[in-house]
Every structure is written in structure tokens, then in C-alpha cells.
Design an enzyme around this catalytic site. Structure first.
Site, mmCIF file in Angstrom:
data_model
loop_
_atom_site.group_PDB
_atom_site.id
_atom_site.type_symbol
_atom_site.label_atom_id
_atom_site.label_comp_id
_atom_site.label_asym_id
_atom_site.label_seq_id
_atom_site.Cartn_x
_atom_site.Cartn_y
_atom_site.Cartn_z
ATOM 1 N N SER A 33 0.940 -1.089 -0.032
ATOM 2 C CA SER A 33 0.232 0.042 0.081
ATOM 3 C C SER A 33 0.840 1.126 -0.201
ATOM 4 C CB SER A 33 -0.928 -0.140 1.286
ATOM 5 O OG SER A 33 -0.023 -0.068 2.352
ATOM 6 N N CYS A 66 5.441 -10.786 12.257
ATOM 7 C CA CYS A 66 6.376 -10.290 13.053
ATOM 8 C C CYS A 66 5.787 -9.818 14.304
ATOM 9 C CB CYS A 66 7.001 -9.018 12.404
ATOM 10 S SG CYS A 66 5.805 -7.897 11.758
HETATM 11 N N1 SAH Z 1 8.185 -8.171 2.963
HETATM 12 C C1 SAH Z 1 8.774 -6.997 3.286
HETATM 13 C C2 SAH Z 1 8.491 -6.240 4.363
HETATM 14 C C3 SAH Z 1 7.134 -6.084 4.737
HETATM 15 S S1 SAH Z 1 6.811 -5.004 6.019
HETATM 16 C C4 SAH Z 1 10.461 -7.189 3.354
HETATM 17 O O1 SAH Z 1 10.782 -8.276 3.121
HETATM 18 O O2 SAH Z 1 11.075 -6.184 3.091
HETATM 19 C C5 SAH Z 1 4.869 -4.618 5.828
HETATM 20 C C6 SAH Z 1 4.373 -4.149 4.605
HETATM 21 O O3 SAH Z 1 3.049 -3.988 4.580
HETATM 22 C C7 SAH Z 1 5.022 -2.201 4.652
HETATM 23 O O4 SAH Z 1 5.674 -2.239 3.380
HETATM 24 C C8 SAH Z 1 3.484 -1.646 4.475
HETATM 25 O O5 SAH Z 1 3.711 -0.536 3.537
HETATM 26 C C9 SAH Z 1 2.693 -2.567 4.063
HETATM 27 N N2 SAH Z 1 1.182 -2.532 4.452
HETATM 28 C C10 SAH Z 1 0.668 -2.237 5.641
HETATM 29 N N3 SAH Z 1 -0.689 -2.444 5.464
HETATM 30 C C11 SAH Z 1 -0.971 -2.777 4.180
HETATM 31 C C12 SAH Z 1 -2.089 -3.083 3.275
HETATM 32 N N4 SAH Z 1 -3.381 -2.953 4.251
HETATM 33 N N5 SAH Z 1 -2.192 -3.483 2.075
HETATM 34 C C13 SAH Z 1 -0.962 -3.635 1.679
HETATM 35 N N6 SAH Z 1 0.109 -3.220 2.123
HETATM 36 C C14 SAH Z 1 0.271 -2.968 3.408
#
Ligand code: SAH
Length: 414
Positions: free
Chosen positions: A272, A358
Site C-alpha cells: 500500500s 512479526c
Molecule cells: N516483505 C517486506 C516487509 C513487509 S513490512 C520485506 O521483506 O522487506 C509490511 C509492509 O506492509 C509495509 O511495506 C507496509 O507498507 C505494507 N502494508 C501495511 N498495510 C498494508 C495493506 N493493508 N495493504 C498492503 N500493504 C500494506
């Protein structure tokens, strides 16, 4: 920090003392019985409350005995916070005469541990707070840049900062050290407001590599302290099983997606956050990969894609921490279940699901149970390929459960 602070004694309840004896390093404010004249971030000596004496004072009929007198027990040395709910953070089971020297030794030990155990990368967590017995200090290395975060009164003291910076310079000779500020945490700890910025050198951007992949790093942008370094070993594990078409949900700057792209014919990343996807796209170009990035709410997108009958051979779910506290664990587990259910419905036979949490409050057993239930609901038989945690530069310390927070399951449809 006055050296005489070492003489200050903090008395903790039996419950607090028991926690320390079981290997933990925190005592909550509700377990502090007495803390007179303590200063913010001061070094203190911790002792267990003398229950016999407490009773004796309130009940004159009890006569003191030698056994009772011996009950006041020294538990060690700690750093004190006058603001945090975690009032006491133990740093040694012994008296500490020279705190800067102890911090120096701990930093060297943290660096040596990474030298021994971290491979295939020049980006990793160098110091992880309690997990390195340096409560309140987090340092990440991104190639020639270091990013530092301080979250306790004790570590924010000038004397501590100068020891940390001089040790880091000695160990890494970095082009720059950046301090990252989380204003919310600083306020909770009643530390003065401050901006993120350079504290040494003048470089703020670099490129790092992990598992043979290249990534850009902007020290003064992004979430957290940059990349999610704790997933490094899980990226490599996921890539081992990936093939065909892959969907990386909650992809941030593309950590999983890029690794999957080496093995898969087509990869889509969903997040997002537009700024995160912009970095993800730079990372893809840097590695000469074509990845489709979609800015969307993951819940909506998964529902739409599942309804439209889209199919994948590999799906990664790495959402942000849904359970911020024990209180919303049930709601969080429902969220995880829904995501996993949708992902499983989109997997082709033989497909692989990489599913992470996490949230510290969601245990490995909780996640396993949730994925199992999603498997049952989706009428899929699942085989567990791997049950993983954070990369080794984010150590899990036995006795300090909070240091074990990241879970990553890899399952396959039979
Ligand atoms: N997989 C990534 C880390 C993910 S952290 C890595 O390995 O680097 C979680 C992510 O979820 C963040 O980038 C945040 O922007 C996104 N996020 C949070 N809520 C969301 C939603 N409802 N839909 C899509 N993305 C979301």
C-alpha cells in the site's frame, strides 16, 4: 550520568526478582518496590525485596532471624528509566564499576558474533538492544553506512553516545553514521525531541548486497531503519522452493520479490506504500529484473484476485504486526487466517506459501495453528517445509521471549 549512581539501590518485588533469575532482563515499574534518588538513565544496583523484613515491620510479633536477614538478595546492575514502564533493564549480574568499558566490550562481542555467523551480505544488524545485552541501542550496517537508533534514557547519555560512536568507527570505519529517530519512542522515554540526521561523515545513500542481490539504501528515508534485514535468510529459503508465477504480498522494497524473480517466470509485488514500491522498482532495475508492482490494499486485492480465479505457484505473505498487544491477539489471528485462506485458494497444486508474522504476541504455535485452520477451510492438504525465525544477526535470546518475534513458515500443497 554521575558515577555515584552506581551506589543507588533499586529494590524489586519477588516477582521481579524471579523474572531476573529466570534469565530475563526487564523489571516493570509495578515490580519496583523502592527506587530512591535514581536519575534518568542512571546505573543502579538491583536487590530483591526482603520479604521477611517487610512483614516484620508490619507485624511486630515476628522476630528477626538470621535467615530472614540473608533474604535481601543482590541481583546485579541495571540501567534505570524514570519514564518507561520497563523501569529496570539489567546489564550484568555483577557490580559494574566502569559502564563505558562494559559497553565497549559488549559492542566488540556483538561485532564478533556477526563476523562469525553472518554471510552473503554487507547489510545486517550489528547491535540489537537486549539481544546483545545493550538495552536501548540498535545499529544496522548497510555496506559503508551505519544507522543507529537510541531508545532509552541510559543510551541517550552523552557518555554512552561517544563510546558507541568511537567503537563503531573503530570496527567499521564507516563513510557515515546516521541517527534514526522514532519521535513516539523518544517521547515515551521523555527524551527531548530530535530530528533524524548524520552524526558522523556526510554520506546518506549507498548500495548494499545480500544473497547476491543488489539494493539501494537511503539512510534518511523509508520505514524502520531501512530494509527488513531480519528476513534475509528467509528470502534465500523462499527462493529455494519458488518457481512459476509468484505473488509477494506486503512486499515493501521488494526483498522477497527480487529473490523469487531469480527462479520464477513472473513476479508481482503488492504494497500500500507508494514510496516503498518506488524503491522496490529501483531495486528491480539494479538487478535487471522485470517485476510488476501494484499499489493496493492487500486484503482487497487478495479478495478480488481470489474471486477472479487467479492462480499462482508461490505466494508470500509478510504483513505488518497485526497484534500490537495481547489484547488484540484474537482480532489479529482472524486477520492472519483470512489472508492465509485467500492465499491458499490461489495456489496451484504443488504451490508454495511463505507466510510470516512479526508480531511478538503471535507465537510460532499460534501461526502454525492459524495456517493449519486456513488449510482445513480451503480444503487443501499442507506440508510444512520449513519453520523459521529471524536471521541470526537478530539473535533470539533464551530467557528473553521478546527477542523472538519473527516467524516464517514455508508450506506446500500436497
Ligand atoms: N516483505 C517486506 C516487509 C513487509 S513490512 C520485506 O521483506 O522487506 C509490511 C509492509 O506492509 C509495509 O511495506 C507496509 O507498507 C505494507 N502494508 C501495511 N498495510 C498494508 C495493506 N493493508 N495493504 C498492503 N500493504 C500494506
Amino acid at each position: 550520568m554521575a558515577s555515584s549512581d552506581a551506589q543507588r539501590i533499586v529494590t524489586v518485588s519477588q516477582r521481579g526478582a524471579q523474572r531476573i533469575r529466570a534469565g530475563h532482563v526487564w523489571v516493570y515499574r509495578s515490580d519496583v518496590v523502592e527506587a530512591r534518588e535514581v536519575t534518568p538513565g542512571g546505573l543502579v544496583t538491583v536487590q530483591e525485596e526482603d520479604v521477611f523484613r517487610a512483614r516484620q515491620l508490619s507485624d511486630k510479633s515476628v522476630r528477626p532471624t538470621r535467615a530472614g536477614a540473608a533474604r535481601a538478595r543482590m541481583l546485579g546492575s541495571a540501567l534505570y528509566s524514570t519514564a518507561s514502564e520497563i523501569a529496570v533493564r539489567m546489564i550484568s549480574s555483577r557490580p559494574v564499576a566502569d559502564l563505558p568499558q562494559l559497553v565497549r566490550e559488549r559492542i566488540r562481542a556483538a561485532v564478533a558474533y556477526r563476523k562469525r555467523l553472518v554471510e552473503n551480505t554487507n547489510a545486517y544488524r550489528v547491535i540489537f538492544s537486549e539481544a546483545d545485552f545493550l538495552p536501548g541501542l540498535i545499529v544496522d550496517r548497510y555496506n559503508d553506512l551505519l544507522s543507529m537508533q537510541i531508545v532509552t534514557q541510559a543510551m541517550d547519555a552523552e557518555a554512552m553516545r561517544s563510546v558507541v560512536v568511537s567503537e563503531l568507527r573503530e570496527a567499521f570505519d564507516p563513510a557515515a553514521i546516521v541517527e534514526r529517530i522514532d519521535p513516539r519512542v523518544r517521547r515515551l522515554e521523555q527524551l527531548p525531541d530530535k530530528e533524524s540526521g548524520l552524526i558522523s561523515g556526510d554520506k546518506t545513500g549507498t548500495e548494499f548486497q545480500m544473497n547476491g542481490m543488489r539494493f539501494v539504501y537511503e539512510a534518511l528515508g523509508g520505514q524502520k531503519t531501512g530494509a527488513f534485514l531480519d528476513q534475509r535468510e528467509n528470502y534465500a529459503a523462499a527462493a529455494q522452493y519458488a518457481r512459476g508465477e509468484a505473488l509477494d504480498v506486503f512486499c515493501y522494497q521488494g526483498g522477497f520479490a527480487l529473490h523469487l524473480a531469480v527462479k520464477c517466470s513472473r513476479v508481482t509485488g503488492v504494497d500500500s506504500s507508494r514510496p516503498a514500491l518506488e524503491v522496490a522498482d529501483k531495486n528491480a532495475s539494479l538487478n535487471g529484473r522485470e517485476i510488476e508492482w501494484i499499489e493496493a490494499n492487500a486484503f482487497d486485492l487478495l479478495r478480488d484476485y481470489a474471486d477472479a480465479g487467479r492462480q499462482y505457484d508461490c505466494v508470500v505473505l509478510d504483513p505488518p504486526a497485526f497484534a500490537k498487544s495481547k489484547q488484540n491477539l484474537a482480532t489479529a489471528l482472524r486477520g492472519y487466517k483470512e489472508l492465509n485462506l485467500r492465499a491458499l485458494k490461489m495456489l496451484r497444486p504443488g504451490g508454495v506459501l511463505v507466510t510470516c508474522s512479526c508480531s511478538y504476541h503471535v507465537s510460532a504455535a499460534d501461526l502454525l495453528e492459524t495456517v493449519t485452520a486456513a488449510g482445513v477451510d480451503s480444503h487443501r492438504n499442507l506440508r510444512l517445509l520449513e519453520n523459521r525465525g529471524a536471521a541470526k544477526d537478530h539473535p533470539s535470546v533464551l530467557g528473553i521471549p521478546e527477542t523472538t518475534y519473527l516467524k516464517c513458515l514455508i508450506v506446500t500443497l500436497s
